[in-house]
Design a protein around this motif. Structure first.
Motif, PDB file in Angstrom:
ATOM      1  N   VAL A 126       0.829  -1.207   0.000  1.00  0.00           N
ATOM      2  CA  VAL A 126       0.000   0.000   0.000  1.00  0.00           C
ATOM      3  C   VAL A 126       0.862   1.255   0.000  1.00  0.00           C
ATOM      4  CG1 VAL A 126      -1.661   1.348   1.336  1.00  0.00           C
ATOM      5  CG2 VAL A 126      -1.949  -1.121   1.112  1.00  0.00           C
ATOM      6  N   PHE A 127       1.890   1.274   0.862  1.00  0.00           N
ATOM      7  CA  PHE A 127       2.677   2.500   0.962  1.00  0.00           C
ATOM      8  C   PHE A 127       3.488   2.752  -0.298  1.00  0.00           C
ATOM      9  CE2 PHE A 127       1.518   1.962   5.369  1.00  0.00           C
ATOM     10  CZ  PHE A 127       1.217   3.276   5.737  1.00  0.00           C
ATOM     11  N   GLU A 130       0.164   3.229  -3.236  1.00  0.00           N
ATOM     12  CA  GLU A 130      -0.714   4.374  -2.981  1.00  0.00           C
ATOM     13  C   GLU A 130       0.090   5.581  -2.507  1.00  0.00           C
ATOM     14  OE1 GLU A 130      -3.727   4.154  -3.998  1.00  0.00           O
ATOM     15  OE2 GLU A 130      -3.711   1.978  -4.290  1.00  0.00           O
ATOM     16  N   GLY A 131       1.216   5.300  -1.809  1.00  0.00           N
ATOM     17  CA  GLY A 131       2.082   6.397  -1.369  1.00  0.00           C
ATOM     18  C   GLY A 131       2.615   7.169  -2.568  1.00  0.00           C
ATOM     19  N   ARG A 154       1.521  16.632   5.023  1.00  0.00           N
ATOM     20  CA  ARG A 154       1.145  15.336   4.417  1.00  0.00           C
ATOM     21  C   ARG A 154       2.364  14.676   3.780  1.00  0.00           C
ATOM     22  NH1 ARG A 154      -3.475  16.585   6.018  1.00  0.00           N
ATOM     23  NH2 ARG A 154      -2.286  16.105   7.878  1.00  0.00           N
ATOM     24  N   GLU A 157       4.724  13.361   6.403  1.00  0.00           N
ATOM     25  CA  GLU A 157       4.157  12.159   7.021  1.00  0.00           C
ATOM     26  C   GLU A 157       4.275  10.960   6.084  1.00  0.00           C
ATOM     27  OE1 GLU A 157       0.094  12.817   8.037  1.00  0.00           O
ATOM     28  OE2 GLU A 157      -0.222  10.766   8.742  1.00  0.00           O
ATOM     29  N   LEU A 158       3.948  11.206   4.810  1.00  0.00           N
ATOM     30  CA  LEU A 158       3.978  10.134   3.825  1.00  0.00           C
ATOM     31  C   LEU A 158       5.398   9.643   3.583  1.00  0.00           C
ATOM     32  CD1 LEU A 158       2.025   8.590   2.103  1.00  0.00           C
ATOM     33  CD2 LEU A 158       2.148  10.390   0.386  1.00  0.00           C
ATOM     34  N   ALA A 161       6.491   7.470   6.446  1.00  0.00           N
ATOM     35  CA  ALA A 161       5.829   6.158   6.461  1.00  0.00           C
ATOM     36  C   ALA A 161       6.352   5.284   5.335  1.00  0.00           C
ATOM     37  CB  ALA A 161       4.318   6.335   6.344  1.00  0.00           C
ATOM     38  N   THR A 164       9.768   3.682   6.123  1.00  0.00           N
ATOM     39  CA  THR A 164       9.807   2.547   7.051  1.00  0.00           C
ATOM     40  C   THR A 164       8.837   1.431   6.674  1.00  0.00           C
ATOM     41  OG1 THR A 164       8.155   3.588   8.479  1.00  0.00           O
ATOM     42  CG2 THR A 164      10.467   4.011   8.993  1.00  0.00           C
ATOM     43  N   GLN A 165       7.746   1.748   6.010  1.00  0.00           N
ATOM     44  CA  GLN A 165       6.694   0.744   5.843  1.00  0.00           C
ATOM     45  C   GLN A 165       6.592   0.137   4.456  1.00  0.00           C
ATOM     46  OE1 GLN A 165       5.176  -0.577   8.355  1.00  0.00           O
ATOM     47  NE2 GLN A 165       6.286   0.824   9.706  1.00  0.00           N
ATOM     48  N   CYS A 166       7.303   0.678   3.484  1.00  0.00           N
ATOM     49  CA  CYS A 166       7.244   0.034   2.173  1.00  0.00           C
ATOM     50  C   CYS A 166       7.872  -1.349   2.271  1.00  0.00           C
ATOM     51  CB  CYS A 166       7.965   0.864   1.113  1.00  0.00           C
ATOM     52  SG  CYS A 166       6.950   2.230   0.541  1.00  0.00           S
ATOM     53  N   ALA A 167       7.313  -2.282   1.516  1.00  0.00           N
ATOM     54  CA  ALA A 167       7.763  -3.661   1.635  1.00  0.00           C
ATOM     55  C   ALA A 167       9.117  -3.890   0.981  1.00  0.00           C
ATOM     56  CB  ALA A 167       6.713  -4.601   1.048  1.00  0.00           C
TER      57      ALA A 167
END
Lengths: 282, 703
Positions: A126-127, A130-131, A154, A157-158, A161, A164-167
């Motif tokens: 998603v990150f 959609e990020g 925004r 923040e994006l 995220a 750190t959160q992208c696969a």
């Protein structure tokens, strides 16, 4: 004129229709010379470069003077912007480098980088997916004079995220790229949103063209070049540009032999309302 | 190993992830891209948790549980990441939920409500994509796709079909086939796993596909739910496709003792509902029963259930499909069963109603012998006039399954002329001998399957010209299209859409006077109301006329049992007739129906009778080793286009002279190929599902 900026080499992104998977992060060996796609004011070329080198050497190989460059971008997996400091030692853990020229607008550049991220994303998380999509939408909006006051928050923040959160490292590098750009160019981005100006005079919606009455010779070249019929004037008369019709395409600027067409992002000088004979304007 | 989740210590198995361990202990952690049957992907980030001693939050679906681990599921950062991920998904998802087929049953909808997330902080802009309803069975509404990849993993890893994958287009990444070709072209097996695992309304069953009157589990496997005998069709096709015919036969025999009979003559309502019909042609479900019966051997007998003797005695009146099926199961339950048959040979309509060219004697004898082997005594040539009297002769229960052996004769002028025959008697004679004498020109009155049987039998008895005359138009006839075609191929003429005025003749039949029909309908008393077309009267010349307009029970009125609808035996829900201890099943109750319906009724009645006799009514008979179907289908090139196994019939000009079988049944090799065409719709029912948050105790507490 905008150059190219890429997160990854176009060869990796694959042709339309293929099923991309996240690329493996290649092992970085500073001693090994590698092919790197370098883009900048002079176009795009592949250079065989060592893992570490000074920025000045890189500029030298590319063939550009340091004073013509404002920032350097290293693509995936490094994903980072640097200011143009010739003595800086670069670790070229990347496949692409972009040399942002003096005249570049960082919002414009980042919007194009975000489009590349969006098309390069493998789509699995998603990150990443959609990020990058949101990055592109937000940055395009800012470049189109549709920025919102919350956009910088925004983006921050994006970016955090995504880092750190992208696969995979691709999305993580995209997030990191954004964060480093925000750290370096925040005032310039903010100017687009709050002051509604593009300091580099690149983003069209922010630009107002005008014809300098002191320089115009009434040759009619600008009026002939204008596709919108936004320029009025007769031979020997100072021409006048109607900004309600102007699309800020810049054709007239290129056509004018006198350099009389000028662009500003704010503060127009006093101008004639309709064509007057050359020399008659004070 | 033990770990704590939000302060609660739980036991986790080796190899479990934090998410699996938590869910196994009914501790809810939101998750979307994880599905119980699929490998974790770590893509949605809704399951992020904080692990003590580690930086940042990590997806619980990809974090192996470790001994001593301390997990916090609802830290500020975890909640922030979770909600943000949901917001980002919603930002490109259509905001209107109510027109979505998944409304109210959508994981995305449930999760955004749970997370209290909305997209309003972000740029809300969809990526338009038109609905694709061009594929059979499966509808794509990819504008609702959230790219969780569950369909991709199901199609690739779980099923090995490798049709759906992430594809790139100008809008970014989406799910689709390679090159955007149709599912059939891409090699889809139409197993429905993608539909089953899709959390949103992006991949759904085609509109109107599932019968809303049926529960999901039945609607999804329509062949099985259409079978009156409830035979597990996908299971035997799967065994057959593997070449394991013994297992295939066992699956069928678990529900009926007549696999070969059904494989020869069943009207197969299953095939009409087969979902493969929407792809190209339905499976040849029926004929593969016959192949299974023949290639499956007698291995099933080694597992045959034989309960200890109960000492109770049951009588069965009639040895047709209903009677013999009931006898089989009553004997299995340990009861002492005697079957009484009025005719010299057992089988009922199987023996004397269905011509030998469709159901050979040897095949029927084989299946009846296997039933009798189970401890059923058979007394042929014994007509039971009053079944209740058997109770006085020492039987504890009696089943009347006497069938419908009296042919209907319409009240036409000339019906008593020599040369006028009736379906039941005619077919019985043809079967038991001697072969009945018919004239050169035969007219059969009636438009059902029995009329076709009479017409084709008449040809085989020596008629030169046979015409079937019926009230219905060709497309309204009750005979099955195959049987009409087979009859026409053999040279039977058709005179459809006529009403019968009279049978003409002086000393014997010379013809049938008919008139064309403009319209007809049946009134509330099931009598035909006919509007004839003026001036269209004509004579069909005939030496023999055969009535084939229906049949009814023979002698039921004199049995001393209550009747219903004039001629049929009245029964309660459990099959009990009006005298306690006497039961009834099959055509004698329902009127003429199919063999499978009669057999199914016999089985149901055996259940009631078993209870009446003191048993538990449980007729399950496991005849095969339990096995799990292989969920991995693999790729089969050109799967969707593979043609149905065509029936192999003897040429019409050869077969019309004799009673040898018309159809050559598929052998084991061809049969296995045909069985492999099955979509295995039932595999989908074995897939798990993500429970919704409100199904967990801590989920209901909210975020």
């Amino acid at each position: 004129m905008s150059g190219t900026i890429r997160l990854i080499s176009p060869a990796r992104a694959g042709p339309i229709g293929s099923s991309p998977a996240a690329p493996e992060r290649p092992a970085f060996d500073p001693g090994q010379r590698r092919q790197i796609l370098v883009s900048g004011p002079g176009g795009e070329a592949v250079h065989k470069l060592p893992g570490r080198l000074k920025l000045s050497e890189l500029l030298d190989r590319y063939g550009v003077q340091p004073d013509r460059i404002r920032a350097v971008y290293l693509g995936w997996p490094a994903g980072q912007f640097f200011p143009c400091e010739p003595d800086r030692e670069l670790e070229l853990d990347c496949e692409t480098v972009c040399l942002a020229g003096r005249e570049a607008c960082m919002v414009d550049l980042l919007a194009r980088l975000a489009l590349d991220m969006r098309t390069a994303a493998c789509g699995r998380c998603v990150f990443g997916r959609e990020g990058a999509y949101q990055l592109h939408l937000i940055l395009s909006d800012i470049a189109a004079k549709k920025g919102r006051s919350a956009d910088l928050d925004r983006l921050t923040e994006l970016g955090g995220a995504m880092r750190t959160q992208c696969a995979c490292t691709l999305g993580q590098a995209a997030g990191g790229s954004l964060l480093s750009a925000l750290a370096l160019f925040r005032p310039e981005i903010e100017a687009h949103i709050t002051k509604k100006i593009c300091p580099a005079l690149v983003c069209r919606p922010f630009i107002s063209y005008y014809i300098d009455p002191a320089l115009c010779t009434g040759c009619q070249a600008c009026a002939d070049s204008c596709g919108e019929e936004a320029i009025a004037g007769r031979k020997g008369f100072i021409h006048v540009l109607d900004r309600t019709l102007c699309e800020a395409c810049g054709q007239c600027r290129a056509a004018c032999p006198q350099g009389a067409i000028k662009a500003v992002s704010e503060g127009l000088p006093r101008l004639p309302a309709k064509p007057v004979a050359c020399g008659a304007w004070r | 190993m033990r770990l704590t989740i939000d302060g609660r210590t739980i036991e986790a198995a080796e190899g479990q992830t934090v998410l699996q361990a938590a869910l196994a202990h009914d501790i809810y952690i939101p998750h979307l891209c994880k599905h119980p049957d699929l490998e974790a992907a770590g893509g949605c980030r809704l399951c992020v948790v904080q692990v003590k001693g580690r930086d940042g939050v990590v997806p619980a679906c990809e974090t192996p549980a470790e001994d001593g681990m301390e997990v916090l599921t609802a830290t500020e950062e975890a909640l922030h990441i979770r909600r943000m991920s949901m917001e980002l998904m919603l930002a490109s998802h259509p905001s209107e939920c109510t027109d979505c087929p998944k409304y109210g049953n959508c994981e995305l909808q449930s999760l955004y409500q749970y997370l209290d997330a909305s997209a309003e902080r972000w740029r809300t802009k969809g990526r338009p994509m038109p609905e694709d309803a061009s594929n059979p069975l499966i509808r794509h509404l990819f504008v609702r796709c959230i790219r969780c990849g569950r369909c991709v993993r199901a199609c690739n890893e779980l099923r090995g079909v490798k049709v759906l994958d992430y594809r790139r287009d100008r809008q970014g990444v989406r799910i689709g086939t390679e090159g955007g070709v149709s599912l059939a072209e891409a090699g889809c097996r139409f197993c429905g796993a993608c539909v089953e695992v899709c959390p949103t309304g992006a991949i759904t069953d085609a509109a109107g596909l599932l019968d809303p009157a049926l529960p999901r589990i039945k609607a999804l496997v329509p062949c099985r739910s259409a079978c009156p005998g409830e035979i597990d069709i996908p299971a035997y096709l799967r065994s057959a496709a593997r070449g394991d015919w013994a297992a295939a036969a066992a699956v069928i025999r678990e529900r009926t003792p007549f696999p070969a009979v059904l494989g020869s003559i069943c009207p197969h309502p299953c095939e009409d509902r087969c979902r493969r019909g929407a792809v190209n042609e339905p499976l040849s479900i029926c004929r593969l029963k016959r192949t299974a019966a023949e290639a499956g051997g007698e291995q099933w007998k080694t597992r045959r259930r034989r309960d200890p003797a109960t000492g109770r005695r049951a009588a069965v009146v009639g040895s047709g499909p209903a009677g013999l099926t009931a006898a089989y199961y009553l004997a299995m339950k340990g009861h002492d069963v005697t079957v009484f048959e009025a005719l010299p040979k057992p089988g009922g309509q199987l023996r004397v109603g269905i011509p030998a060219y469709r159901l050979p004697d040897a095949l029927l004898d084989g299946e009846i012998a296997a039933i009798l082997e189970g401890g059923v005594a058979l007394r042929t040539g014994v007509r039971i006039e009053r079944p209740a009297e058997l109770l006085e002769q020492g039987f504890d229960a009696v089943l009347v399954a006497a069938g419908t052996h009296k042919g209907t004769v319409l009240p036409l002028k000339g019906r008593d002329l020599p040369g006028v025959l009736v379906n039941t008697a005619f077919l019985r004679e043809a079967r038991l001998g001697p072969i009945p004498a018919v004239g050169e020109r035969v007219v059969v009155l009636g438009g059902g399957n029995v009329a076709m049987d009479c017409a084709r039998t008449a040809l085989r008895c020596g008629a030169k010209q046979v015409t079937v005359a019926c009230l219905e138009r060709r497309d309204e006839m009750t005979a099955s299209p195959e049987e009409i075609d087979e009859a026409l191929d053999e040279g039977v003429g058709l005179c459809s859409g006529v009403t019968f005025l009279s049978i003409e003749g002086e000393e014997r039949v010379s013809g049938v006077q008919v008139q064309e029909v403009a319209a007809f309908h049946f009134d509330e008393n099931r009598r035909a109301v006919i509007t004839p077309r003026e001036g269209t009267e004509r004579l069909l010349p005939a030496d023999t006329v055969i009535f084939a307009v229906g049949q009814s029970p023979d002698g039921a009125a004199d049995m001393g049992l209550a009747l219903c609808r004039g001629a049929y035996l009245q029964t309660g829900e459990d099959g009990g007739a009006s005298v306690p201890g006497v039961f009834a099943a099959g055509d004698v109750v329902t009127g003429t129906r199919s063999v499978i319906e009669a057999a199914a009724a016999g089985r149901r009645c055996a259940q009631s009778m078993d209870r009446w006799l003191g048993g538990d009514g449980d007729l399950t008979e496991p005849l095969r080793a339990p096995s799990e179907p292989d969920p991995y289908l693999g790729r089969t090139e050109g799967f969707a286009g593979r043609k149905r196994l065509a029936a192999e019939r003897r040429p019409a000009q050869d077969r019309r002279w004799d009673f040898a079988p018309v159809e050559r049944m598929p052998g084991a090799g061809a049969g296995a190929c045909e069985a492999a065409r099955c979509l295995q719709c039932d595999l989908r029912l074995r897939l798990g599902r993500n429970k919704f948050w409100n199904e967990y105790p801590n989920g209901r507490e909210g975020v």
